[in-house]
Design a protein around this motif. Structure first.
Motif, PDB file in Angstrom:
ATOM      1  N   ARG A  21       0.823  -1.226   0.000  1.00 53.98           N
ATOM      2  CA  ARG A  21       0.000   0.000   0.000  1.00 53.98           C
ATOM      3  C   ARG A  21       0.850   1.267   0.000  1.00 53.98           C
ATOM      4  O   ARG A  21       0.322   2.365  -0.188  1.00 53.98           O
ATOM      5  CB  ARG A  21      -0.963  -0.019   1.189  1.00 53.98           C
ATOM      6  CG  ARG A  21      -2.061  -1.038   0.983  1.00 53.98           C
ATOM      7  CD  ARG A  21      -3.140  -1.047   2.057  1.00 53.98           C
ATOM      8  NE  ARG A  21      -4.058  -2.142   1.767  1.00 53.98           N
ATOM      9  CZ  ARG A  21      -4.356  -3.145   2.605  1.00 53.98           C
ATOM     10  NH1 ARG A  21      -3.867  -3.152   3.835  1.00 53.98           N
ATOM     11  NH2 ARG A  21      -5.161  -4.114   2.217  1.00 53.98           N
ATOM     12  N   ILE A  22       2.126   1.133   0.242  1.00 55.13           N
ATOM     13  CA  ILE A  22       2.987   2.326   0.222  1.00 55.13           C
ATOM     14  C   ILE A  22       3.211   2.733  -1.230  1.00 55.13           C
ATOM     15  O   ILE A  22       3.572   1.918  -2.077  1.00 55.13           O
ATOM     16  CB  ILE A  22       4.325   2.045   0.944  1.00 55.13           C
ATOM     17  CG1 ILE A  22       4.040   1.640   2.394  1.00 55.13           C
ATOM     18  CG2 ILE A  22       5.236   3.271   0.887  1.00 55.13           C
ATOM     19  CD1 ILE A  22       5.258   1.101   3.134  1.00 55.13           C
ATOM     20  N   LYS A  23       2.994   4.009  -1.503  1.00 54.46           N
ATOM     21  CA  LYS A  23       3.019   4.458  -2.909  1.00 54.46           C
ATOM     22  C   LYS A  23       4.450   4.726  -3.376  1.00 54.46           C
ATOM     23  O   LYS A  23       4.978   5.819  -3.254  1.00 54.46           O
ATOM     24  CB  LYS A  23       2.143   5.716  -3.053  1.00 54.46           C
ATOM     25  CG  LYS A  23       0.673   5.426  -2.760  1.00 54.46           C
ATOM     26  CD  LYS A  23      -0.227   6.527  -3.286  1.00 54.46           C
ATOM     27  CE  LYS A  23      -1.693   6.127  -3.230  1.00 54.46           C
ATOM     28  NZ  LYS A  23      -2.149   5.794  -1.846  1.00 54.46           N
ATOM     29  N   THR A  24       5.017   3.693  -3.931  1.00 54.94           N
ATOM     30  CA  THR A  24       6.426   3.755  -4.326  1.00 54.94           C
ATOM     31  C   THR A  24       6.603   3.880  -5.831  1.00 54.94           C
ATOM     32  O   THR A  24       7.699   3.640  -6.349  1.00 54.94           O
ATOM     33  CB  THR A  24       7.146   2.476  -3.859  1.00 54.94           C
ATOM     34  OG1 THR A  24       6.346   1.357  -4.265  1.00 54.94           O
ATOM     35  CG2 THR A  24       7.323   2.456  -2.357  1.00 54.94           C
ATOM     36  N   ALA A  25       5.524   4.243  -6.540  1.00 55.71           N
ATOM     37  CA  ALA A  25       5.619   4.337  -8.004  1.00 55.71           C
ATOM     38  C   ALA A  25       6.312   5.627  -8.418  1.00 55.71           C
ATOM     39  O   ALA A  25       6.149   6.669  -7.786  1.00 55.71           O
ATOM     40  CB  ALA A  25       4.235   4.259  -8.629  1.00 55.71           C
ATOM     41  N   HIS A  26       7.058   5.546  -9.496  1.00 52.17           N
ATOM     42  CA  HIS A  26       7.622   6.732 -10.110  1.00 52.17           C
ATOM     43  C   HIS A  26       6.494   7.560 -10.711  1.00 52.17           C
ATOM     44  O   HIS A  26       5.444   7.018 -11.029  1.00 52.17           O
ATOM     45  CB  HIS A  26       8.632   6.317 -11.198  1.00 52.17           C
ATOM     46  CG  HIS A  26       9.896   5.767 -10.605  1.00 52.17           C
ATOM     47  ND1 HIS A  26      10.860   6.575 -10.030  1.00 52.17           N
ATOM     48  CD2 HIS A  26      10.331   4.497 -10.461  1.00 52.17           C
ATOM     49  CE1 HIS A  26      11.840   5.805  -9.567  1.00 52.17           C
ATOM     50  NE2 HIS A  26      11.540   4.540  -9.820  1.00 52.17           N
ATOM     51  N   PRO A  27       6.578   8.859 -10.867  1.00 50.24           N
ATOM     52  CA  PRO A  27       7.813   9.632 -10.692  1.00 50.24           C
ATOM     53  C   PRO A  27       8.067  10.142  -9.271  1.00 50.24           C
ATOM     54  O   PRO A  27       9.088  10.776  -9.047  1.00 50.24           O
ATOM     55  CB  PRO A  27       7.582  10.825 -11.630  1.00 50.24           C
ATOM     56  CG  PRO A  27       6.105  11.041 -11.600  1.00 50.24           C
ATOM     57  CD  PRO A  27       5.490   9.670 -11.446  1.00 50.24           C
ATOM     58  N   GLU A  28       7.172   9.834  -8.297  1.00 49.19           N
ATOM     59  CA  GLU A  28       7.414  10.336  -6.939  1.00 49.19           C
ATOM     60  C   GLU A  28       7.324   9.208  -5.924  1.00 49.19           C
ATOM     61  O   GLU A  28       6.393   9.174  -5.102  1.00 49.19           O
ATOM     62  CB  GLU A  28       6.402  11.437  -6.600  1.00 49.19           C
ATOM     63  CG  GLU A  28       6.732  12.752  -7.253  1.00 49.19           C
ATOM     64  CD  GLU A  28       5.771  13.857  -6.835  1.00 49.19           C
ATOM     65  OE1 GLU A  28       4.538  13.611  -6.852  1.00 49.19           O
ATOM     66  OE2 GLU A  28       6.256  14.941  -6.510  1.00 49.19           O
ATOM     67  N   PRO A  29       8.264   8.282  -5.962  1.00 44.38           N
ATOM     68  CA  PRO A  29       8.207   7.156  -5.031  1.00 44.38           C
ATOM     69  C   PRO A  29       8.397   7.616  -3.579  1.00 44.38           C
ATOM     70  O   PRO A  29       9.290   8.418  -3.304  1.00 44.38           O
ATOM     71  CB  PRO A  29       9.374   6.267  -5.484  1.00 44.38           C
ATOM     72  CG  PRO A  29      10.302   7.166  -6.225  1.00 44.38           C
ATOM     73  CD  PRO A  29       9.466   8.246  -6.833  1.00 44.38           C
ATOM     74  N   ASP A  30       7.550   7.123  -2.704  1.00 50.76           N
ATOM     75  CA  ASP A  30       7.629   7.495  -1.285  1.00 50.76           C
ATOM     76  C   ASP A  30       8.642   6.581  -0.588  1.00 50.76           C
ATOM     77  O   ASP A  30       8.280   5.636   0.108  1.00 50.76           O
ATOM     78  CB  ASP A  30       6.233   7.351  -0.653  1.00 50.76           C
ATOM     79  CG  ASP A  30       6.214   7.805   0.805  1.00 50.76           C
ATOM     80  OD1 ASP A  30       7.291   8.170   1.340  1.00 50.76           O
ATOM     81  OD2 ASP A  30       5.122   7.774   1.411  1.00 50.76           O
ATOM     82  N   TYR A  31       9.919   6.913  -0.804  1.00 52.45           N
ATOM     83  CA  TYR A  31      10.971   6.072  -0.236  1.00 52.45           C
ATOM     84  C   TYR A  31      10.984   6.129   1.287  1.00 52.45           C
ATOM     85  O   TYR A  31      11.273   5.148   1.946  1.00 52.45           O
ATOM     86  CB  TYR A  31      12.349   6.494  -0.779  1.00 52.45           C
ATOM     87  CG  TYR A  31      12.575   6.116  -2.229  1.00 52.45           C
ATOM     88  CD1 TYR A  31      12.206   4.869  -2.716  1.00 52.45           C
ATOM     89  CD2 TYR A  31      13.187   7.004  -3.118  1.00 52.45           C
ATOM     90  CE1 TYR A  31      12.426   4.511  -4.042  1.00 52.45           C
ATOM     91  CE2 TYR A  31      13.417   6.663  -4.440  1.00 52.45           C
ATOM     92  CZ  TYR A  31      13.033   5.418  -4.900  1.00 52.45           C
ATOM     93  OH  TYR A  31      13.261   5.065  -6.209  1.00 52.45           O
ATOM     94  N   SER A  32      10.670   7.318   1.866  1.00 53.09           N
ATOM     95  CA  SER A  32      10.834   7.407   3.318  1.00 53.09           C
ATOM     96  C   SER A  32       9.807   6.531   4.030  1.00 53.09           C
ATOM     97  O   SER A  32      10.137   5.874   5.014  1.00 53.09           O
ATOM     98  CB  SER A  32      10.830   8.853   3.793  1.00 53.09           C
ATOM     99  OG  SER A  32       9.586   9.427   3.556  1.00 53.09           O
ATOM    100  N   SER A  33       8.579   6.453   3.512  1.00 50.63           N
ATOM    101  CA  SER A  33       7.594   5.559   4.153  1.00 50.63           C
ATOM    102  C   SER A  33       7.995   4.099   3.999  1.00 50.63           C
ATOM    103  O   SER A  33       7.833   3.300   4.926  1.00 50.63           O
ATOM    104  CB  SER A  33       6.199   5.756   3.550  1.00 50.63           C
ATOM    105  OG  SER A  33       5.762   7.064   3.770  1.00 50.63           O
TER     106      SER A  33
END
Ligand SMILES: CSCC[C@H](NC=O)C(=O)O
Ligand SMILES: [Zn+2]
Ligand SMILES: [Zn+2]
Length: 418
Positions: A21-33
Motif C-alpha cells: 500500500r505504500i506508494k512507491t511508483a515513479h515519478p514520486e516514489p515514497d521512499y521514506s515511508s
C-alpha cells in the motif's frame, strides 16, 4: 468486533499488503515511508538496520543478521524499493489497494516486481529466528531506490561504495521473474539496455511534391532497415533456436514529426525534422561497437542527413573485462548450494536463463561477485509492469519457505575457499 477483520490481524499476508500500500511508483516514489516500514519490521524481529544515502532523497536500507563466523564472505539479498507507474483506470482493483480477492489473489503494483521478495526475505528470517537457526555467514538484506529508472543513484552507487566493499559479500540474490509453469526460473545475466533516438533532417516542402531526402522519407527508410534487423532476430526466436533474451531486441517506442496545427498537424507541409525512439537490448556477449557501426552506417547515416543518440546505462563488463555473467555450473559452488536448497524445499528449477530486461544485478556482478536473479513465483502469470499485477497468496507463502531453505543453506555453507 472490527478486531476480527482481516486487515487488523498481523499475519505475513497483511504485512505484505501493508508494504504494497505504500506508494512507491515513479515519478514520486515514497521512499521514506517504505524505509520506515521495513526498518520497524526488521527491528520487531531483532534485525539491525542502517540507512545509507548516496544521493539525497534516495535511501539504501541495509539490514544485517550477523553470522557466527563473520570472517566468512557474507550473503546479500537485494530488492528495489521503487515501482513503475500504474494507470488506475485500467485496473480491476486500485493499484495501491492490495485487495485480496476471495480466491486469494493480491492485486497491487509491485506484487510481483518486487515487493514480494522484499517481504519474503524478512519473513523467512523471522521464521528461521523462531526456529532458533543460527547463521554461520552474515546475512544482509538491501533495499535500493531507482531500479526502475536505471539504478544510477541507487544500486550503482551502493555497489561502488566502501560500505559495500566492507560487507565482504560472497554471493547475491536479486529479483527474477514469475514462472507460468511449475519450475522456478533463475537468471544468470541481464541484457544491456540502450535507449536510441534516430533523427532525420531534410528539405521542407509542399505536401504535393515528390522529392528526394525529405526528413520523413529518410526516417522511414531507417525504420524499414530497423524492422528488417528486428525480424531477423525475432525469426531465430520463433524458430526455437534461441530464447527471446538470447538475441538482440529492438522495439520502436515513439515517433515524433510533423508541423503542429491547432487541430493536430498541418497536412500539406512535409516537415524538416523527424525522429524515432527505440528500446534496444543487447545480449551480454553482443559486440557493442559492431552494433554502433551498423547504426552509424545503415540506420542513421550522415549521408542521409541523419544523426543518432544512444543512452547507455550501467556497466557491460566486469572489472576484469569479462561479460557480466554468473556461472551456473560446478565452477560456482554457490550455484550448487542454491540449487540444492531449492531441491530440499521440494521445488524444481528451470534451466538458467538470461533475463530479457535489466536489473540492478549488473552493478553487483561488475564488482566480481556472483549474482543470481530469483523470485520464487511458480504457476504464476508474468505480470510485471502490466495492468492488474497480482500474486496468489499461497504462492507468496510458499516463497517464504523457499527462502528459509535458501538462506539457511547458503549461510551454513562453509566450503567455499574464497
Ligand atoms: C535503462 S535501465 C532500465 C531498467 C529497467 N528495469 C526494469 O524494468 C528496464 O527497462 O529493464
Ligand atoms: Zn524489478
Ligand atoms: Zn520492474
Amino acid at each position: 468486533t472490527e478486531s476480527h477483520e482481516e486487515q487488523e490481524q498481523d499475519t505475513p499476508i497483511t504485512r505484505f499488503q501493508s508494504y504494497l500500500r505504500i506508494k512507491t511508483a515513479h515519478p514520486e516514489p515514497d521512499y521514506s515511508s517504505a524505509v520506515s516500514f521495513l526498518k520497524s519490521l526488521a527491528h520487531s524481529i531483532g534485525i539491525q538496520s542502517q540507512t545509507l544515502e548516496f544521493s539525497p532523497g534516495k535511501p539504501v536500507l541495509l539490514l544485517t543478521w550477523p553470522g557466527s563466523n563473520p570472517s566468512l564472505p557474507s550473503l546479500l539479498f537485494n530488492s528495489h524499493l521503487d515501482s513503475v507507474p500504474a494507470e488506475p483506470s485500467k485496473w480491476v482493483h486500485p493499484p495501491f489497494s492490495a485487495v485480496r480477492t476471495s480466491d486469494g489473489k493480491i492485486f497491487a503494483r509491485g506484487a510481483q516486481d518486487d515487493k514480494c521478495i522484499a517481504m519474503q526475505y524478512l519473513e523467512a528470517i523471522r521464521n528461521l529466528k523462531q526456529k532458533k537457526f543460527v547463521p554461520t555467514r552474515t546475512i544482509h538484506i538491501s533495499y535500493v531506490p531507482d531500479e526502475e529508472i536505471g539504478g544510477v543513484d541507487g544500486a550503482a552507487k551502493f555497489a561502488a561504495s566502501k560500505e559495500f566493499r566492507d560487507l565482504n559479500v560472497g554471493f547475491v540474490l536479486d529479483e527474477g521473474q514469475a514462472s507460468p509453469g511449475d519450475e522456478f526460473r533463475v537468471f544468470y545475466a541481464d541484457r544491456i539496455p540502450w535507449h536510441m533516438k534516430i533523427k532525420a533532417k531534410g528539405q521542407p516542402g509542399h505536401g504535393s511534391r515528390m522529392y528526394d531526402n525529405s526528413a520523413m522519407e529518410n526516417l522511414m527508410k531507417s525504420c524499414e532497415l530497423v524492422s528488417r534487423f528486428r525480424e531477423s532476430h525475432f525469426d531465430v526466436v520463433k524458430a526455437g533456436i534461441a530464447a527471446n533474451s538470447e538475441v538482440i531486441s529492438i522495439n520502436p517506442v515513439y515517433v515524433k514529426a510533423g508541423v503542429p496545427s491547432p487541430t493536430g498537424f498541418v497536412m500539406n507541409v512535409q516537415p524538416s525534422e523527424a525522429e524515432a525512439g527505440f528500446d534496444l537490448r543487447l545480449t551480454p556477449t553482443t559486440d557493442p561497437d559492431e552494433l554502433k557501426r551498423r547504426i552509424a552506417e545503415e540506420w542513421a547515416p550522415a549521408t542521409r542527413n541523419m544523426s543518432y543518440e544512444i543512452k547507455e546505462t550501467g556497466p557491460i563488463r566486469d572489472n576484469m573485462g569479462r561479460p557480466l555473467m554468473t556461472a551456473t555450473n560446478d565452477s560456482n559452488p554457490w550455484w550448487l548450494v542454491f540449487k540444492q536448497a531449492i531441491t530440499s524445499a521440494g521445488e524444481k528449477l528451470a534451466k538458467p536463463e538470461i533475463l530479457s530486461s535489466t536489473t540492478d544485478a549488473r552493478y553487483m556482478r561488475q564488482t566480481g561477485v556472483p549474482v543470481l536473479g530469483f523470485s520464487p513465483m511458480k504457476n504464476t502469470p508474468i505480470l510485471l509492469h502490466d495492468h492488474n499485477e497480482h500474486l496468489q497468496d499461497t504462492v507468496y507463502m510458499s516463497g517464504i519457505k523457499v527462502y528459509e531453505s535458501v538462506i539457511s543453506s547458503l549461510s551454513s555453507f562453509t566450503e567455499a575457499s574464497d
